[in-house]
Write a protein that holds these residues in place. Structure first.
Motif, PDB file in Angstrom:
ATOM      1  N   GLU B  15      -2.870  -0.509   4.350  1.00  0.00           N
ATOM      2  CA  GLU B  15      -2.844  -1.109   3.026  1.00  0.00           C
ATOM      3  C   GLU B  15      -1.440  -1.585   2.698  1.00  0.00           C
ATOM      4  OE1 GLU B  15      -4.273   1.635   0.137  1.00  0.00           O
ATOM      5  OE2 GLU B  15      -4.584   0.121  -1.415  1.00  0.00           O
ATOM      6  N   ALA B  16      -1.354  -2.781   2.085  1.00  0.00           N
ATOM      7  CA  ALA B  16      -0.103  -3.421   1.670  1.00  0.00           C
ATOM      8  C   ALA B  16       0.629  -4.133   2.818  1.00  0.00           C
ATOM      9  CB  ALA B  16       0.851  -2.449   1.001  1.00  0.00           C
ATOM     10  N   GLU B  17       0.149  -3.950   4.034  1.00  0.00           N
ATOM     11  CA  GLU B  17       0.770  -4.647   5.163  1.00  0.00           C
ATOM     12  C   GLU B  17       0.130  -6.024   5.351  1.00  0.00           C
ATOM     13  OE1 GLU B  17       3.465  -2.008   5.426  1.00  0.00           O
ATOM     14  OE2 GLU B  17       3.394  -3.368   7.151  1.00  0.00           O
ATOM     15  N   THR B  18       0.668  -6.762   6.309  1.00  0.00           N
ATOM     16  CA  THR B  18       0.183  -8.109   6.626  1.00  0.00           C
ATOM     17  C   THR B  18      -0.564  -8.087   7.945  1.00  0.00           C
ATOM     18  OG1 THR B  18       1.964  -9.194   5.408  1.00  0.00           O
ATOM     19  CG2 THR B  18       0.885 -10.474   7.147  1.00  0.00           C
ATOM     20  N   GLU B  61      -4.254 -19.666  -0.307  1.00  0.00           N
ATOM     21  CA  GLU B  61      -5.006 -19.206  -1.465  1.00  0.00           C
ATOM     22  C   GLU B  61      -4.533 -17.806  -1.797  1.00  0.00           C
ATOM     23  OE1 GLU B  61      -7.558 -22.437  -2.469  1.00  0.00           O
ATOM     24  OE2 GLU B  61      -7.206 -20.528  -3.490  1.00  0.00           O
ATOM     25  N   ASN B  62      -3.594 -17.749  -2.716  1.00  0.00           N
ATOM     26  CA  ASN B  62      -3.035 -16.451  -3.133  1.00  0.00           C
ATOM     27  C   ASN B  62      -2.497 -15.687  -1.923  1.00  0.00           C
ATOM     28  OD1 ASN B  62      -3.786 -16.918  -5.898  1.00  0.00           O
ATOM     29  ND2 ASN B  62      -5.895 -16.460  -5.290  1.00  0.00           N
ATOM     30  N   ARG B  63      -3.078 -14.554  -1.574  1.00  0.00           N
ATOM     31  CA  ARG B  63      -2.557 -13.733  -0.462  1.00  0.00           C
ATOM     32  C   ARG B  63      -3.025 -14.232   0.910  1.00  0.00           C
ATOM     33  NH1 ARG B  63      -4.678  -9.260   0.006  1.00  0.00           N
ATOM     34  NH2 ARG B  63      -6.452  -9.475  -1.413  1.00  0.00           N
ATOM     35  N   PHE B  64      -3.863 -15.244   0.919  1.00  0.00           N
ATOM     36  CA  PHE B  64      -4.433 -15.750   2.168  1.00  0.00           C
ATOM     37  C   PHE B  64      -3.774 -17.077   2.537  1.00  0.00           C
ATOM     38  CE2 PHE B  64      -7.897 -12.722   2.461  1.00  0.00           C
ATOM     39  CZ  PHE B  64      -8.049 -12.302   1.147  1.00  0.00           C
ATOM     40  N   ASP B  81      -0.100  -8.406   1.975  1.00  0.00           N
ATOM     41  CA  ASP B  81      -0.325  -7.339   0.995  1.00  0.00           C
ATOM     42  C   ASP B  81      -1.796  -6.895   1.022  1.00  0.00           C
ATOM     43  OD1 ASP B  81      -0.225  -7.063  -2.636  1.00  0.00           O
ATOM     44  OD2 ASP B  81       0.108  -5.538  -1.080  1.00  0.00           O
ATOM     45  N   SER B  82      -2.259  -6.485   2.199  1.00  0.00           N
ATOM     46  CA  SER B  82      -3.666  -6.133   2.378  1.00  0.00           C
ATOM     47  C   SER B  82      -4.140  -5.099   1.357  1.00  0.00           C
ATOM     48  CB  SER B  82      -3.884  -5.572   3.786  1.00  0.00           C
ATOM     49  OG  SER B  82      -3.585  -6.532   4.761  1.00  0.00           O
ATOM     50  N   GLN B  83      -5.336  -5.320   0.863  1.00  0.00           N
ATOM     51  CA  GLN B  83      -5.938  -4.423  -0.113  1.00  0.00           C
ATOM     52  C   GLN B  83      -7.240  -3.859   0.440  1.00  0.00           C
ATOM     53  OE1 GLN B  83      -6.332  -6.765  -3.699  1.00  0.00           O
ATOM     54  NE2 GLN B  83      -4.128  -7.152  -3.833  1.00  0.00           N
ATOM     55  N   LEU B  84      -7.655  -2.719  -0.110  1.00  0.00           N
ATOM     56  CA  LEU B  84      -8.877  -2.078   0.370  1.00  0.00           C
ATOM     57  C   LEU B  84     -10.071  -3.020   0.262  1.00  0.00           C
ATOM     58  CD1 LEU B  84      -8.453   1.529  -1.064  1.00  0.00           C
ATOM     59  CD2 LEU B  84      -8.049   0.754   1.284  1.00  0.00           C
ATOM     60  N   GLY B  85     -10.076  -3.868  -0.762  1.00  0.00           N
ATOM     61  CA  GLY B  85     -11.173  -4.804  -0.953  1.00  0.00           C
ATOM     62  C   GLY B  85     -11.217  -5.927   0.074  1.00  0.00           C
ATOM     63  N   ASP B  86     -10.191  -6.027   0.894  1.00  0.00           N
ATOM     64  CA  ASP B  86     -10.179  -7.046   1.947  1.00  0.00           C
ATOM     65  C   ASP B  86     -10.997  -6.618   3.170  1.00  0.00           C
ATOM     66  OD1 ASP B  86      -6.674  -7.779   1.321  1.00  0.00           O
ATOM     67  OD2 ASP B  86      -8.485  -8.623   0.405  1.00  0.00           O
ATOM     68  N   ILE B 116     -10.451  -3.700   9.226  1.00  0.00           N
ATOM     69  CA  ILE B 116     -10.428  -2.359   8.612  1.00  0.00           C
ATOM     70  C   ILE B 116      -9.093  -2.193   7.899  1.00  0.00           C
ATOM     71  CG2 ILE B 116     -10.447   0.125   9.093  1.00  0.00           C
ATOM     72  CD1 ILE B 116     -12.079  -0.599  11.652  1.00  0.00           C
ATOM     73  N   ILE B 117      -9.138  -1.705   6.670  1.00  0.00           N
ATOM     74  CA  ILE B 117      -7.920  -1.456   5.902  1.00  0.00           C
ATOM     75  C   ILE B 117      -7.719   0.061   5.809  1.00  0.00           C
ATOM     76  CG2 ILE B 117      -6.646  -1.898   3.780  1.00  0.00           C
ATOM     77  CD1 ILE B 117      -7.489  -4.455   5.225  1.00  0.00           C
ATOM     78  N   GLN B 118      -6.607   0.523   6.339  1.00  0.00           N
ATOM     79  CA  GLN B 118      -6.299   1.955   6.312  1.00  0.00           C
ATOM     80  C   GLN B 118      -5.534   2.290   5.034  1.00  0.00           C
ATOM     81  OE1 GLN B 118      -7.392   3.919   8.570  1.00  0.00           O
ATOM     82  NE2 GLN B 118      -7.638   2.782  10.495  1.00  0.00           N
ATOM     83  N   PRO B 119      -6.023   3.223   4.238  1.00  0.00           N
ATOM     84  CA  PRO B 119      -5.328   3.553   2.972  1.00  0.00           C
ATOM     85  C   PRO B 119      -4.029   4.321   3.224  1.00  0.00           C
ATOM     86  CG  PRO B 119      -7.234   4.973   3.283  1.00  0.00           C
ATOM     87  CD  PRO B 119      -7.282   3.959   4.410  1.00  0.00           C
TER      88      PRO B 119
END
Lengths: 110, 119
Positions: B15-18, B61-64, B81-86, B116-119
């Motif tokens: 999470e939060a990484e690119t 598009e924003n973070r993408f 800035d990867s988020q769990l919802g991604d 997969i987004i790791q928290p």
């Protein structure tokens, strides 16, 4: 605004039974309409497309057929389902440069 | 015929990484559209970003954002800035500009990358 409705959301059908999935579009006229299938763990495969009423083109030979009886209605059918017809079916419509997908139907043939 | 290849069946990021998802395609056309779609567990296909081949500027598009390399036929997606919802399946897709490829401007999809987004 343009919306697309697809139903049912889930369907369990026995082998050899008929199938009818319906898709309707609101807020646009004369859209290009599409049926896609997504097998488990795979990408989407284009099955049928239509550029107008009564005009259907098939991308792959299969046990399925499609019809477009009205401008904004697209129907996917089968006379006798096979086990291999199981999958996730998505309807979509397009305007130049963009696509909108329905919410899909998960079909399980047992 | 056009083909789209996604060589990463699965990717994992904190999470939060690119993270960058890869996509290559094969076409003989000079003008076309490229797309990234997101498919969460709900199975709804959601458009993330679109690129027209005649535009040299990469779409954002924003973070993408994308890295479109036309000569190399490469179209990668960067999520900042990867988020769990991604977390979702991500599909790369191609469409010819003028009623070619998949038929009446139908999309050709890759097989997808499971993010997969790791928290």
């Amino acid at each position: 605004s343009q919306t697309i409705h697809q139903w049912p959301a889930t369907l369990v059908q026995p082998v050899g039974s008929p199938l009818s999935l319906e898709c309707t579009v609101e807020g646009t006229s004369n859209p290009n309409l599409y049926w896609y299938r997504q097998a488990a763990g795979r990408g989407l495969q284009l099955l049928f497309y239509s550029v107008g009423i009564g005009q259907i083109s098939s991308e792959v030979p299969q046990n399925l057929s499609a019809s477009r009886p009205q401008d904004r209605q697209f129907i996917l059918s089968s006379k006798k389902l096979l086990l291999s017809d199981s999958g996730f079916y998505l309807c979509a419509w397009s305007v130049w440069g963009g696509y909108t997908f329905g919410s899909g139907t998960r079909l399980t043939v047992v | 015929a056009q083909t789209v290849t996604q060589s990463q069946p699965e990717m994992s990021v904190q999470e939060a990484e690119t993270v960058t998802l890869s996509c290559t395609y094969d076409t003989s056309e000079s003008d076309y559209y490229l797309f990234w779609y997101k498919q969460p567990p709900s199975r709804q296909m959601i458009l993330v970003i679109r690129q027209e081949a005649y535009k040299q500027q990469n779409a954002t598009e924003n973070r993408f954002s994308v890295n479109f390399q036309k000569a190399a036929k490469s179209f990668s997606l960067k999520i900042s800035d990867s988020q769990l919802g991604d977390a979702a399946m991500y599909f790369c897709a191609y469409r010819g500009r003028m009623y070619s490829g998949g038929g009446a401007d139908g999309l050709t999809f890759g097989k997808g990358t499971h993010l997969i987004i790791q928290p």
